[in-house]
Design an enzyme around this catalytic site. Structure first.
Site, PDB file in Angstrom:
ATOM      1  CB  THR A 119      -8.004 -38.236 -25.953  1.00  0.00           C
ATOM      2  OG1 THR A 119      -7.746 -39.399 -25.140  1.00  0.00           O
ATOM      3  CG2 THR A 119      -7.768 -36.978 -25.141  1.00  0.00           C
TER       4      THR A 119
ATOM      5  CG  ASP B  49      -8.684 -44.422 -28.125  1.00  0.00           C
ATOM      6  OD1 ASP B  49      -9.095 -44.698 -29.276  1.00  0.00           O
ATOM      7  OD2 ASP B  49      -8.057 -43.371 -27.855  1.00  0.00           O
TER       8      ASP B  49
ATOM      9  CG  ASN C 198      -6.378 -45.422 -30.893  1.00  0.00           C
ATOM     10  OD1 ASN C 198      -6.687 -45.061 -32.019  1.00  0.00           O
ATOM     11  ND2 ASN C 198      -5.972 -44.573 -29.953  1.00  0.00           N
TER      12      ASN C 198
ATOM     13  CG  HIS D 160      -4.260 -36.765 -33.548  1.00  0.00           C
ATOM     14  ND1 HIS D 160      -4.521 -35.987 -34.658  1.00  0.00           N
ATOM     15  CD2 HIS D 160      -3.719 -37.924 -34.000  1.00  0.00           C
ATOM     16  CE1 HIS D 160      -4.162 -36.654 -35.745  1.00  0.00           C
ATOM     17  NE2 HIS D 160      -3.662 -37.828 -35.384  1.00  0.00           N
ATOM     18  CG  ASP D 161      -5.591 -38.364 -28.235  1.00  0.00           C
ATOM     19  OD1 ASP D 161      -5.336 -39.579 -28.157  1.00  0.00           O
ATOM     20  OD2 ASP D 161      -6.470 -37.906 -28.994  1.00  0.00           O
TER      21      ASP D 161
ATOM     22  CG  PHE E  93     -10.123 -43.640 -35.184  1.00  0.00           C
ATOM     23  CD1 PHE E  93     -10.098 -43.700 -33.797  1.00  0.00           C
ATOM     24  CD2 PHE E  93     -10.231 -44.823 -35.905  1.00  0.00           C
ATOM     25  CE1 PHE E  93     -10.173 -44.925 -33.139  1.00  0.00           C
ATOM     26  CE2 PHE E  93     -10.302 -46.051 -35.259  1.00  0.00           C
ATOM     27  CZ  PHE E  93     -10.286 -46.106 -33.872  1.00  0.00           C
ATOM     28  CG  ASN E  94     -11.136 -40.213 -31.257  1.00  0.00           C
ATOM     29  OD1 ASN E  94     -10.711 -41.359 -31.251  1.00  0.00           O
ATOM     30  ND2 ASN E  94     -10.444 -39.174 -30.786  1.00  0.00           N
TER      31      ASN E  94
ATOM     32  CG  ASP F 236      -5.354 -42.032 -26.607  1.00  0.00           C
ATOM     33  OD1 ASP F 236      -5.016 -42.401 -27.747  1.00  0.00           O
ATOM     34  OD2 ASP F 236      -6.517 -41.690 -26.319  1.00  0.00           O
TER      35      ASP F 236
HETATM   36  O1  RIB Z   1      -8.092 -39.238 -35.134  1.00  0.00           O
HETATM   37  C1  RIB Z   1      -7.160 -39.225 -34.082  1.00  0.00           C
HETATM   38  C2  RIB Z   1      -7.753 -39.812 -32.842  1.00  0.00           C
HETATM   39  O2  RIB Z   1      -8.059 -41.178 -33.067  1.00  0.00           O
HETATM   40  C3  RIB Z   1      -6.776 -39.814 -31.659  1.00  0.00           C
HETATM   41  O3  RIB Z   1      -7.504 -39.733 -30.469  1.00  0.00           O
HETATM   42  C4  RIB Z   1      -6.115 -41.153 -31.760  1.00  0.00           C
HETATM   43  O4  RIB Z   1      -5.629 -41.627 -30.502  1.00  0.00           O
HETATM   44  C5  RIB Z   1      -7.259 -42.000 -32.211  1.00  0.00           C
HETATM   45  O5  RIB Z   1      -8.009 -42.353 -31.062  1.00  0.00           O
HETATM   46 CA    CA Z   2      -7.138 -41.385 -28.714  1.00  0.00          CA
END
Ligand code: RIB
Ligand code: CA
Length: 314
Positions: free
Chosen positions: A124, A10, A39, A239-240, A165-166, A15
């Site tokens: 991701t 996303d 996102n 993160h990703d 978040f994801n 990403d």
């Molecule tokens: O919490 C971080 C995740 O949430 C990452 O994948 C970032 O791109 C958002 O999607």
């Molecule tokens: Ca992401």
């Protein structure tokens, strides 16, 4: 051995770099890029995937758009984190890479059926597409080598005090994936917060002297401004790409086996990943959970990927 993968994303600043790492590192063969709402809206995350592939010269990987909203709850985007476009910071040229007409889940299914060996899925983003694939086409599970996802956390959250978040965006989808019987590796905030894009890291990208290196530096600079404003963190966690790095070289990301459950009903904890490495709850391990990152090896692979892509683009 080159590992065939599909990245489900996303875009999203992190990403974007995950796509570049997946497209350029010789240890993996990126078969497809699928997008999902998270996102930002599906329209924006898909446009951003096209933008990233255009600027990075990734022209031979099909992009397919997937689900526009989570399985049950309404979509809540992270425009506070990634901006109104979902990829604020750099100015991108008009994308010249288009999407394929297939839905992301259909493209994933076709690739899984047709590819000569099992494929690793690297989500991701919210797991809506993956959950739909496993639910609609359960026969595909045997064609999935493993699911190496960025999401969840062994500790606190970043969208609520308890939820990352994801997983928070689509907890039902995460629950389906974690209970789906396909081997899962979870790269949560506890490990991705070890991938901090310090000024030294940003300087490595800017110092490449390529348009792509500059775009990456600008993406990280915007991401840094967000993390400072929202969390008081001077350096943003990338993160990703950590999930991609785990596939590239498992030695870069140490894991432990544990049972991971997704909280679906908690008033204050919905979307939390409850990780139980000590077996307190007596449930069998259903995931490998990432706990440590080899930062130097991670950033070396990330910079090498952007260097390789930058050398390919005019
Ligand atoms: O919490 C971080 C995740 O949430 C990452 O994948 C970032 O791109 C958002 O999607
Ligand atoms: Ca992401």
């Amino acid at each position: 051995m080159t590992v065939p993968i599909i990245i489900d994303c996303d875009p999203g600043h992190d990403d974007a770099l995950a796509i570049m790492l997946a497209a350029a590192d010789p240890a993996v063969d990126l078969l497809a890029i699928t997008t999902v709402a998270g996102n930002q809206t599906l329209e924006k995350t898909t446009l951003n995937a096209r933008r990233v592939c255009t600027v990075a010269g990734i022209t031979d990987v099909p992009i397919a758009a997937g689900c526009a909203r989570p399985l049950l709850q309404p979509l809540s985007v992270a425009d506070d984190v990634h901006g109104a476009s979902g990829l604020d910071g750099p100015r991108f040229p008009e994308p010249t890479v288009d999407v394929v007409p297939e839905h992301a889940v259909e493209l994933m299914r076709r690739i899984l059926v047709e590819h000569p060996e099992p494929v690793t899925l690297v989500p991701t983003a919210p797991l809506t597409n993956i959950a739909l694939l496993l639910t609609r086409y359960p026969e595909c599970a045997s064609r999935i080598r493993e699911i190496v996802l960025m999401g969840g956390s062994t500790e606190r959250g970043n969208r609520t005090p308890a939820a990352e978040f994801n997983v928070y965006t689509d907890p039902e989808a995460a629950d389906i994936v974690l209970r789906g019987g396909v081997p899962v590796t979870m790269c949560g905030l506890n490990v991705t917060h070890q991938a901090l894009a310090t000024p030294e890291v940003v300087a490595r990208f800017a110092g490449l002297g390529t348009e792509l290196g500059t775009v990456c530096a600008e993406l990280l600079t915007f991401f840094a401004s967000t993390y400072l404003r929202l969390w008081g963190m001077p350096h943003p966690p990338l993160h990703d790409p950590v999930a991609v790095a785990r596939v590239i070289d498992p030695a870069i990301v140490d894991c432990v086996d544990a049972n991971v459950a997704v909280e679906l009903r908690g008033t204050h904890t919905r979307g939390a990943t409850v990780v139980d490495p000590h077996g307190y709850l007596g449930r069998p391990a259903n995931a490998r959970v990432a706990v440590a990152l080899d930062r130097e090896a991670f950033w070396d692979r990330m910079v090498a990927a952007v260097t390789a892509l930058g050398a390919r683009t005019p």
